[in-house]
Design a protein around this motif. Sequence first.
Motif, PDB file in Angstrom:
ATOM      1  N   TYR A   1       0.807  -1.224   0.000  1.00  0.00           N
ATOM      2  CA  TYR A   1       0.000   0.000   0.000  1.00  0.00           C
ATOM      3  C   TYR A   1       0.845   1.282   0.000  1.00  0.00           C
ATOM      4  N   MET A   2       2.178   1.162   0.121  1.00  0.00           N
ATOM      5  CA  MET A   2       3.037   2.328   0.402  1.00  0.00           C
ATOM      6  C   MET A   2       2.900   3.474  -0.598  1.00  0.00           C
ATOM      7  N   TRP A   3       2.521   3.136  -1.820  1.00  0.00           N
ATOM      8  CA  TRP A   3       2.407   4.195  -2.834  1.00  0.00           C
ATOM      9  C   TRP A   3       1.152   5.039  -2.625  1.00  0.00           C
ATOM     10  N   LEU A   4       0.139   4.429  -1.974  1.00  0.00           N
ATOM     11  CA  LEU A   4      -1.201   5.025  -1.985  1.00  0.00           C
ATOM     12  C   LEU A   4      -1.322   6.372  -1.268  1.00  0.00           C
TER      13      LEU A   4
ATOM     14  N   THR B   1      -3.989  -1.403   9.140  1.00  0.00           N
ATOM     15  CA  THR B   1      -3.003  -0.438   8.635  1.00  0.00           C
ATOM     16  C   THR B   1      -3.681   0.899   8.339  1.00  0.00           C
ATOM     17  N   GLY B   2      -4.841   0.828   7.710  1.00  0.00           N
ATOM     18  CA  GLY B   2      -5.592   2.045   7.413  1.00  0.00           C
ATOM     19  C   GLY B   2      -5.940   2.796   8.685  1.00  0.00           C
ATOM     20  N   ALA B   3      -6.375   2.048   9.700  1.00  0.00           N
ATOM     21  CA  ALA B   3      -6.735   2.677  10.977  1.00  0.00           C
ATOM     22  C   ALA B   3      -5.517   3.354  11.609  1.00  0.00           C
ATOM     23  N   ALA B   4      -4.385   2.651  11.614  1.00  0.00           N
ATOM     24  CA  ALA B   4      -3.163   3.215  12.200  1.00  0.00           C
ATOM     25  C   ALA B   4      -2.720   4.463  11.441  1.00  0.00           C
ATOM     26  N   GLY B   5      -2.788   4.393  10.136  1.00  0.00           N
ATOM     27  CA  GLY B   5      -2.404   5.539   9.314  1.00  0.00           C
ATOM     28  C   GLY B   5      -3.301   6.744   9.562  1.00  0.00           C
TER      29      GLY B   5
ATOM     30  N   ARG C   1      -4.284  12.768   3.310  1.00  0.00           N
ATOM     31  CA  ARG C   1      -3.733  11.476   3.714  1.00  0.00           C
ATOM     32  C   ARG C   1      -4.705  10.732   4.633  1.00  0.00           C
ATOM     33  N   LEU C   2      -5.442  11.480   5.431  1.00  0.00           N
ATOM     34  CA  LEU C   2      -6.441  10.865   6.307  1.00  0.00           C
ATOM     35  C   LEU C   2      -7.401  10.027   5.475  1.00  0.00           C
ATOM     36  N   TYR C   3      -7.937  10.648   4.411  1.00  0.00           N
ATOM     37  CA  TYR C   3      -8.907   9.911   3.592  1.00  0.00           C
ATOM     38  C   TYR C   3      -8.233   8.873   2.702  1.00  0.00           C
ATOM     39  N   ALA C   4      -6.932   9.057   2.435  1.00  0.00           N
ATOM     40  CA  ALA C   4      -6.182   8.035   1.688  1.00  0.00           C
ATOM     41  C   ALA C   4      -6.069   6.760   2.535  1.00  0.00           C
ATOM     42  N   TYR C   5      -5.716   6.939   3.815  1.00  0.00           N
ATOM     43  CA  TYR C   5      -5.638   5.765   4.695  1.00  0.00           C
ATOM     44  C   TYR C   5      -7.024   5.153   4.889  1.00  0.00           C
TER      45      TYR C   5
END
Lengths: 213, 476
Positions: B220-223, B277-281, B290-294
């Motif tokens: 997911y690192m690119w996202l 991962t999304g939650a942690a991000g 970035r909030l909505y990206a995660y």
Amino acid sequence: MTLPEYIAVPAIAMIVTAMLISDEPRLDRAAKLYSLQSTLLAIVFVLMALHGDVYLFAWAVSAIITKTILVPLILLRLVKRTERHESRPILGSTATWLLSGVCAAAGIALGLSSLRGVEGLLLGVSISLFLIGLIQMTVRRSLVKQLLGFCHFENGSHLTLAVMAPGLPETVEIGIATDAVLLILVGSFVAHVIWRFYRTLDYTRLCMLREEG
Amino acid sequence: MYHAMYASMLAVASAIIATIASLSRRLAVAASLAGAVVSTASSLVALLNTDGRVCMLLSEVCITPLRAYNLLLVSLVYLLVALSLPAFYRISVEGEGRRLYIPAINATFALLLLLVLSNNIFMMWVLLELSTLLTVYLVAIRGGRASEAAWKYLIICGVGMAFSLYGLVLIYSVGVAEGIEAPWLLTSLEGRLKESRLTLLATLFIIAGFSVKAGLFPGYMWLPDAYAEAPHPVSALLGGVLTYMPLYSLLLLLQAIPCHALVSVIVAVLAILSILTGAAGMLATRDAKRLYAYSSIEHMGILALLLACYRGLQGLQEDLAGLALVAFNLHALAHAIAKASVFIGVGGLEYIFRTRSIDEMDVSAEKWIGWPLFAHTLFLAGIPPSPLFISELLAILVAAADPLLLLATLVSLFAGFAALSLQAMRLYAVKRGVRAACTRDIHAPIKTCLILSIVVLLAITVSFLSGVELKGVWGW
């Protein structure tokens, strides 16, 4: 389809060119070596076509146009507008050759264990190109070398298709060939934008992206 | 039935015509809007007229209820992005004035609409790859940090797609070996391939590749970088539909090829890890985009979980498998609309406050954008009457088939909900002393997108609860 053993010669030569590209510090020479690699791929297609799969003549022509001519031209244009020499790589020359050699051996062993005879060797060459491309994208700093790593993927994929996917519709081959050119075109555009902003194509110096706050 | 096929081809054709017309700067915005409207209308006609499967052009393209549904999904996101273009085009951030900017957006949607209909496994790959390359260009167009994000996107997704191509080649070669005619077509492969080590290996390669493109753990690192640095309509395109398309393609492939139990387990594990991962991000970031990206990583994880349950439960508990598919489709549509709208709204706020920092935007003061955006955030968090509340509830019901999976699902969904809610409170808190940096009016197009999408999301909830049924796609 029974392929003659002499097809192995241009196929193995493709691996050698991949290793030379990995180690070559001058980026314009690396692009020209890729042109040679793609010519060898076209020769493999022609030899396969002469022994049964006639449609591979069209694949050879497509490989010449896209990979031998267009892709190297795009890369040479990028090199001319940016930098001609690669920054010092993460791995030295000896280590690069050793690692590439291991990848080549692993790829060929895998190919020969999956298919017999010359087909197995060709599959092994395609896997080797894939692995060498992956290594090149990891240990070389230059964005141009990373693009060339992608080019190894493309050649490896193309060879895999020829060996393992006989009878594919022509539209698929055109689509995959177009994708190869477009990938390098877009990659060159992005690399050029990076050069305009950062004045380097060394990816280890691209570190502007940080979390804010 | 052929009406549905013709309508769907019209949807694709309108996007292609919009691409060509938008090469003229004067016509760019209007052509995009016209293309999006025709595409949406045609997709709706296709959806209302479809029943069973119809194929055309030597079976290279097919229309089914599921495909018509996804055609409408892509068209709705296209419409939202096109509606926002007048606002962002007027602002004209560096790079977005480039001649190919709007044509590239239209071309991406044309490719995705064609992908929805494609029955050829290799053409699906080619269309996904081409749409990736176009969006790499669109992300890089702003220059600077965006170019770095675009490079990361290109490299990581390029490697992933190379893996998936190997998987597709393996599937094809197995089909040839088993004597299947035209083994490049999904319809030829359906139910004909036998389970074997080779098909397992092929499926794993395909999942490895497509999961990277979908932004699942660990690829997911690119996202977050690509979503954050892209121009706002492009973020809407990425978040709304582009990261969903690999999961849609995976759904079609897994319906056609044998799915080993191990594959469902692996996908479920990746899904749970992606949600966490999304939650942690989301918790770690202070950047609104970035909030909505995660959040997208979290929701792609939920979709992957539903996909794993759907295929894993087939043959064992058919009712639950069907429910998983329904939840998948519902979640996909609702997320696409909500996420695309959110990025459009955040784009407007970034322009007004000249920052993406959560702590430096007084969102509550911008009532025409702030409040609809707040509503979307609640929808994304899965709070009723959001359709995502229904799909996540269904996900819990389906996960109840296995106690460990149920526990993991509950924990991860709660983590995602808590993270987004906490950050939303921070974003929407009143901040005294923060003033809007720009008073230029961009409200109208953005307000239109946000309110339209709220209406559509509520309509989805109402129609689902009132028992509207689309055979094989959704409905109780």
